[in-house]
Design a protein around this motif. Structure first.
Motif, short mmCIF file in Angstrom:
data_model
loop_
_atom_site.label_atom_id
_atom_site.label_comp_id
_atom_site.label_asym_id
_atom_site.label_seq_id
_atom_site.Cartn_x
_atom_site.Cartn_y
_atom_site.Cartn_z
N GLY A 28 -22.00 -58.65 -32.43
CA GLY A 28 -21.17 -58.14 -33.53
C GLY A 28 -19.98 -57.33 -32.64
O GLY A 28 -19.33 -56.46 -33.20
N LEU A 29 -19.72 -57.72 -31.43
CA LEU A 29 -18.62 -56.80 -30.54
C LEU A 29 -17.34 -57.54 -31.01
O LEU A 29 -16.49 -56.72 -31.19
CB LEU A 29 -19.04 -57.25 -29.02
CG LEU A 29 -18.13 -56.05 -28.18
CD1 LEU A 29 -18.09 -54.66 -28.46
CD2 LEU A 29 -18.49 -56.64 -26.75
N MET A 67 -18.37 -50.42 -25.38
CA MET A 67 -17.14 -51.23 -25.78
C MET A 67 -17.08 -51.03 -27.24
O MET A 67 -16.14 -51.20 -27.82
CB MET A 67 -17.48 -52.64 -25.05
CG MET A 67 -17.53 -52.72 -23.69
SD MET A 67 -17.75 -54.50 -23.24
CE MET A 67 -17.97 -54.42 -21.50
N ARG A 68 -18.25 -51.42 -28.08
CA ARG A 68 -18.16 -51.30 -29.74
C ARG A 68 -17.63 -50.18 -30.12
O ARG A 68 -16.85 -50.10 -30.77
CB ARG A 68 -19.60 -51.69 -30.19
CG ARG A 68 -19.53 -51.80 -31.57
CD ARG A 68 -20.98 -52.07 -32.25
NE ARG A 68 -21.43 -53.29 -31.82
CZ ARG A 68 -22.45 -53.29 -30.80
NH1 ARG A 68 -23.17 -52.30 -30.38
NH2 ARG A 68 -22.89 -54.65 -30.35
N ASP A 69 -18.15 -48.83 -29.20
CA ASP A 69 -17.79 -47.80 -29.81
C ASP A 69 -16.02 -47.61 -29.57
O ASP A 69 -15.34 -46.91 -30.66
CB ASP A 69 -18.32 -46.21 -29.08
CG ASP A 69 -19.81 -46.27 -29.40
OD1 ASP A 69 -20.33 -46.77 -30.67
OD2 ASP A 69 -20.60 -45.65 -28.64
N LEU A 71 -14.00 -49.90 -29.38
CA LEU A 71 -13.32 -51.02 -30.57
C LEU A 71 -13.30 -50.03 -31.90
O LEU A 71 -12.34 -50.15 -32.58
CB LEU A 71 -13.74 -52.23 -30.48
CG LEU A 71 -13.58 -52.90 -29.27
CD1 LEU A 71 -14.55 -54.38 -29.21
CD2 LEU A 71 -12.12 -53.22 -29.01
N ASP A 72 -14.33 -49.61 -32.29
CA ASP A 72 -14.42 -48.94 -33.59
C ASP A 72 -13.52 -48.04 -33.56
O ASP A 72 -12.70 -47.60 -34.78
CB ASP A 72 -15.92 -48.73 -33.65
CG ASP A 72 -16.94 -49.83 -33.99
OD1 ASP A 72 -16.30 -50.82 -34.29
OD2 ASP A 72 -18.03 -49.51 -34.15
N ALA A 73 -13.58 -46.93 -32.52
CA ALA A 73 -12.58 -45.76 -32.64
C ALA A 73 -11.19 -46.07 -32.53
O ALA A 73 -10.43 -45.68 -33.32
CB ALA A 73 -12.70 -44.70 -31.40
N ALA A 74 -10.76 -47.19 -31.95
CA ALA A 74 -9.31 -47.73 -31.87
C ALA A 74 -9.27 -48.29 -33.00
O ALA A 74 -8.00 -47.92 -33.66
CB ALA A 74 -9.17 -48.95 -30.85
N ASP A 75 -9.92 -48.95 -33.76
CA ASP A 75 -9.79 -49.77 -35.10
C ASP A 75 -9.49 -48.32 -36.29
O ASP A 75 -8.66 -48.55 -36.99
CB ASP A 75 -10.88 -50.47 -35.72
CG ASP A 75 -11.15 -51.75 -34.96
OD1 ASP A 75 -9.88 -52.21 -34.14
OD2 ASP A 75 -12.09 -52.58 -35.09
N GLU A 88 -13.20 -37.64 -34.69
CA GLU A 88 -14.13 -38.31 -34.21
C GLU A 88 -13.68 -39.47 -32.90
O GLU A 88 -14.21 -39.52 -31.75
CB GLU A 88 -15.24 -38.82 -34.99
CG GLU A 88 -16.45 -39.25 -34.31
CD GLU A 88 -17.56 -39.53 -35.16
OE1 GLU A 88 -18.28 -40.67 -35.10
OE2 GLU A 88 -17.77 -38.77 -36.37
N ALA A 89 -12.79 -40.25 -33.76
CA ALA A 89 -12.33 -41.36 -33.06
C ALA A 89 -11.42 -41.11 -31.76
O ALA A 89 -11.92 -41.71 -30.42
CB ALA A 89 -11.50 -42.30 -33.91
#
Length: 126
Positions: A28-29, A67-69, A71-75, A88-89
């Motif tokens: 799910g990355l 990496m997932r953290d 990408l999630d924060a950037a999104d 938090e992001a």
């Protein structure tokens, strides 16, 4: 890119292997945005951007979870997250940025040592 690029085309653009891209999908990355009628993964420009971000993090030794953290924060920031989520992001991005800088400096030192060693070896052959 109308329908998206197939995985083989993505390997040419990114330098990553097909098994690596499939693994990123399975955990799910980076999940491709679409599938062809035949079931082939199809990647759009945003997918490629995410893959390239991951590729840049990989040599710095970040884990898949980090990496997932990232990408999630950037999104979250790009999508205009609520104040608490945005804070938090931003904190996640700052932490990863600081870690990336520290890892970069460590790599620079290792490269300098390697260059010194090569010079020493070259000097022995003279």
């Amino acid at each position: 890119m109308d329908d998206g690029l197939k995985i083989g085309e993505i390997t040419e653009k990114t330098g990553l292997s097909i098994p690596t891209l499939r693994h990123y999908d399975s955990v799910g990355l980076v999940t491709p945005s679409g599938r062809s009628p035949g079931g082939f993964r199809l990647y759009n420009d945003e997918d490629i951007r995410r893959i390239l971000l991951v590729r840049r993090m990989k040599p710095l030794g970040f884990t898949l979870e980090q990496m997932r953290d990232f990408l999630d924060a950037a999104d979250a920031l790009r999508e205009g997250a609520a104040d608490t989520d945005a804070a938090e992001a931003r904190a996640t991005l700052a932490q990863i940025r600081d870690e990336a800088r520290a890892r970069y400096e460590k790599l620079r030192k290792q490269v300098a040592y390697a260059e010194e060693f090569i010079d020493l070896v070259d000097g022995l052959e003279a």
